[in-house]
Design an enzyme around this catalytic site. Sequence first.
Site, short mmCIF file in Angstrom:
data_model
loop_
_atom_site.label_atom_id
_atom_site.label_comp_id
_atom_site.label_asym_id
_atom_site.label_seq_id
_atom_site.Cartn_x
_atom_site.Cartn_y
_atom_site.Cartn_z
CB SER A 25 11.36 4.82 7.00
OG SER A 25 12.42 5.49 7.29
CG HIS A 55 15.34 3.19 10.20
ND1 HIS A 55 15.97 3.03 9.15
CD2 HIS A 55 14.38 4.16 9.86
CE1 HIS A 55 15.65 3.61 8.11
NE2 HIS A 55 14.72 4.34 8.35
CG HIS A 77 19.20 8.13 7.52
ND1 HIS A 77 18.52 7.18 8.83
CD2 HIS A 77 18.68 7.94 6.54
CE1 HIS A 77 17.79 6.39 7.97
NE2 HIS A 77 17.48 6.89 6.87
CE1 TYR A 79 17.89 11.44 9.67
CE2 TYR A 79 17.77 11.11 7.28
CZ TYR A 79 17.18 10.90 8.41
OH TYR A 79 16.34 9.68 8.83
CD GLU A 80 20.49 8.68 12.05
OE1 GLU A 80 20.31 8.03 13.24
OE2 GLU A 80 20.55 7.71 11.07
CB ALA A 107 10.11 5.49 2.89
CG MET A 205 16.30 12.72 3.11
SD MET A 205 15.68 13.22 4.71
CE MET A 205 14.41 14.45 4.32
CB SER A 206 18.99 6.42 2.69
OG SER A 206 17.67 6.05 2.05
CG ASN A 229 6.01 11.71 1.01
OD1 ASN A 229 6.71 10.77 1.39
ND2 ASN A 229 6.60 12.91 0.44
CG HIS A 241 9.74 10.14 9.79
ND1 HIS A 241 10.44 9.63 8.60
CD2 HIS A 241 9.77 9.35 10.91
CE1 HIS A 241 11.16 8.35 9.11
NE2 HIS A 241 10.65 8.23 10.42
#
Length: 266
Positions: A25, A55, A77, A79-80, A107, A205-206, A229, A241
């Site tokens: 990201s 992306h 991802h 989560y998608e 990120a 998350m990746s 963050n 995000h």
Amino acid sequence: MHLTLEFINEKTKGFKPELAIVLGSGLGAFCEGLCGISIPYSDIPGFSPTKVKGHKGELLFCEIYGKKCVIMQGRFHYYEGHPLCQTTFPIKVFKRLGVKKLILTNAAGSLKKELPPGSIMLIDDHINFMGSNPLIGENDDTLGTRFPDMNEVYSKNMQKIFKECAEKLGVELKNGVYCALSGPSYETPAEVKMLSILGGNATGMSTVPEAIVAKYCSIETLGISLITNYAAGLSDVAPNHKEVVEMGNTAGQKLCMVLKEFVKNI
């Protein structure tokens, strides 16, 4: 797989990349000024479009300092709704195309106060908290062994070169352990505390599924987290995000600079 390779080879006229780069990201700036052949994921058989902000969703085949590269401008991802075998499908495609080295970027949220936003962290190791593994299912013996070793997922040799490049450019680096969770919700303060106690330095998350498959495919891999963050409980500002993408766009500039120097030197 056959249709995917056939399509890519036709579009790229048989271009044979030796290095693959996956951009996380806010790191799309790495591709600014690069010329080559871009193919939208939505056009590639077996690929899925990505709908995550930050992306672009394209493969770029190009040369950087004489190195033949394929760049993922964004990733798929878990989560998608994609199964892990789908999120990691591009890594297997890269292996078939002849890729020997891989750079994974992401990120990530910091789990430690001493790892502030804007930091660049080389991934020494990871902890898979996604609840699954991308290698589950029938094994393809032409790609790798059924039970691959995970002793050195992230190449020490590639890390050494990257550190030398960063030092040359005056960019400070951190090292740490990356914890992968499924998302899309951010971690709770209690989860952040647990991950820190277990030895984690950053969370996202990746990356981990791709790194597992790369190791399985005997692709030498470098993992890099851009800390965007503080995770929940470490700051008064709630993770979001928009903040991730904005920090990627600003602090990501120095990471892109080191990345290009690294490509030049490998």
